[in-house]
Design a protein around this motif. Structure first.
Motif, short mmCIF file in Angstrom:
data_model
loop_
_atom_site.label_atom_id
_atom_site.label_comp_id
_atom_site.label_asym_id
_atom_site.label_seq_id
_atom_site.Cartn_x
_atom_site.Cartn_y
_atom_site.Cartn_z
N UNK A 136 -21.16 45.03 54.45
CA UNK A 136 -21.94 43.83 54.12
C UNK A 136 -22.98 44.13 53.05
N UNK A 137 -23.73 45.20 53.25
CA UNK A 137 -24.79 45.55 52.31
C UNK A 137 -24.23 45.87 50.92
N UNK A 138 -23.13 46.62 50.85
CA UNK A 138 -22.53 46.94 49.56
C UNK A 138 -22.13 45.65 48.84
N UNK A 139 -21.49 44.74 49.56
CA UNK A 139 -21.07 43.49 48.93
C UNK A 139 -22.27 42.68 48.45
N UNK A 140 -23.31 42.56 49.29
CA UNK A 140 -24.50 41.79 48.90
C UNK A 140 -25.18 42.36 47.66
N UNK A 141 -25.21 43.69 47.57
CA UNK A 141 -25.95 44.33 46.49
C UNK A 141 -25.13 44.57 45.23
N UNK A 171 -32.33 42.71 44.79
CA UNK A 171 -32.84 44.04 45.09
C UNK A 171 -32.67 45.05 43.96
N UNK A 172 -31.81 44.75 42.99
CA UNK A 172 -31.52 45.77 41.98
C UNK A 172 -31.54 45.22 40.56
#
Length: 154
Positions: free
Chosen positions: A61-66, A117-118
Motif C-alpha cells: 500500500x505504501x509503495x503504491x501511495x508514494x 510526501x516526496x
C-alpha cells in the motif's frame, strides 16, 4: 481511521511505538529512492502499518501511495530496531519504530515523481548514492550497498 492521529490525541507528543514497512525496489542493480519533502533526505518507499494490515499489505500500500508502482513477490530483507529507529519530529512528536524491510525487482506501473510526501524518485547505483540518506534508513540502505544476504535482523 488513522491510527497514529488517534493515538496522538491521547498521548500528545510522547513516544509512540509503530511498525514501519518499506521496500527495496531494484532495477538493473540500482535501488529506487525517494526524496522526502518533509525532511529533505532520501529513503526507500514505505510507511506505518495500520491496524489489521499484514506487513506485506502495508509495504504494498505504501509503495503504491508514494510511487504509483505495484510491487510483487516481496522477499523479507531484514528487521531493524534499536536507537536509530527513534525520531523526534519538528512538531515534537516522538516515534520509535521497528522496521520490516522487503526487497523486490518485480514491479509494474508508472513511477510518479511527486507526491504529498516526496519531491522526486530516482534509481541509484550502489556507488552513487546521495549523501543525505534518511538516518533511520541508512543502515538497511548501506546493507543493500554492501550486498548483505537476507534476512538481516538487527
Amino acid at each position: 481511521m488513522n491510527y497514529v492521529k488517534q493515538m496522538r490525541s491521547f498521548i500528545g507528543h510522547e513516544t509512540l511505538f509503530t511498525v514501519g514497512c518499506g521496500v527495496i525496489i531494484e532495477s538493473n542493480e540500482k535501488i529506487l529512492l525517494q526524496h522526502r519533502a518533509d525532511e529533505d533526505n532520501w529513503c526507500i518507499p514505505g510507511g506505518v502499518m495500520e491496524i489489521g494490515e499484514s506487513f506485506e499489505q502495508t509495504a504494498t500500500r505504501e509503495v503504491f501511495e508514494e510511487t504509483g508502482l505495484v510491487v510483487h513477490n516481496l522477499q523479507l530483507y531484514g528487521i531493524y530496531s534499536g536507537k536509530t529507529c527513534f525520531v523526534e519530529y519538528p512538531n515534537k512528536d516522538k516515534v520509535f519504530s521497528v522496521q520490516i524491510i522487503f526487497k523486490t525487482s518485480d514491479f509494474q506501473g508508472d513511477l510518479k515523481q511527486k507526491s504529498e510526501e516526496s519531491k522526486a524518485h530516482r534509481f541509484f547505483q550502489r556507488k552513487d548514492l546521495p549523501l543525505n540518506l534518511n538516518p533511520r534508513q541508512k543502515k538497511f540502505i548501506v546493507d543493500w550497498v554492501e550486498n548483505k544476504k537476507l534476512p538481516i535482523i538487527d
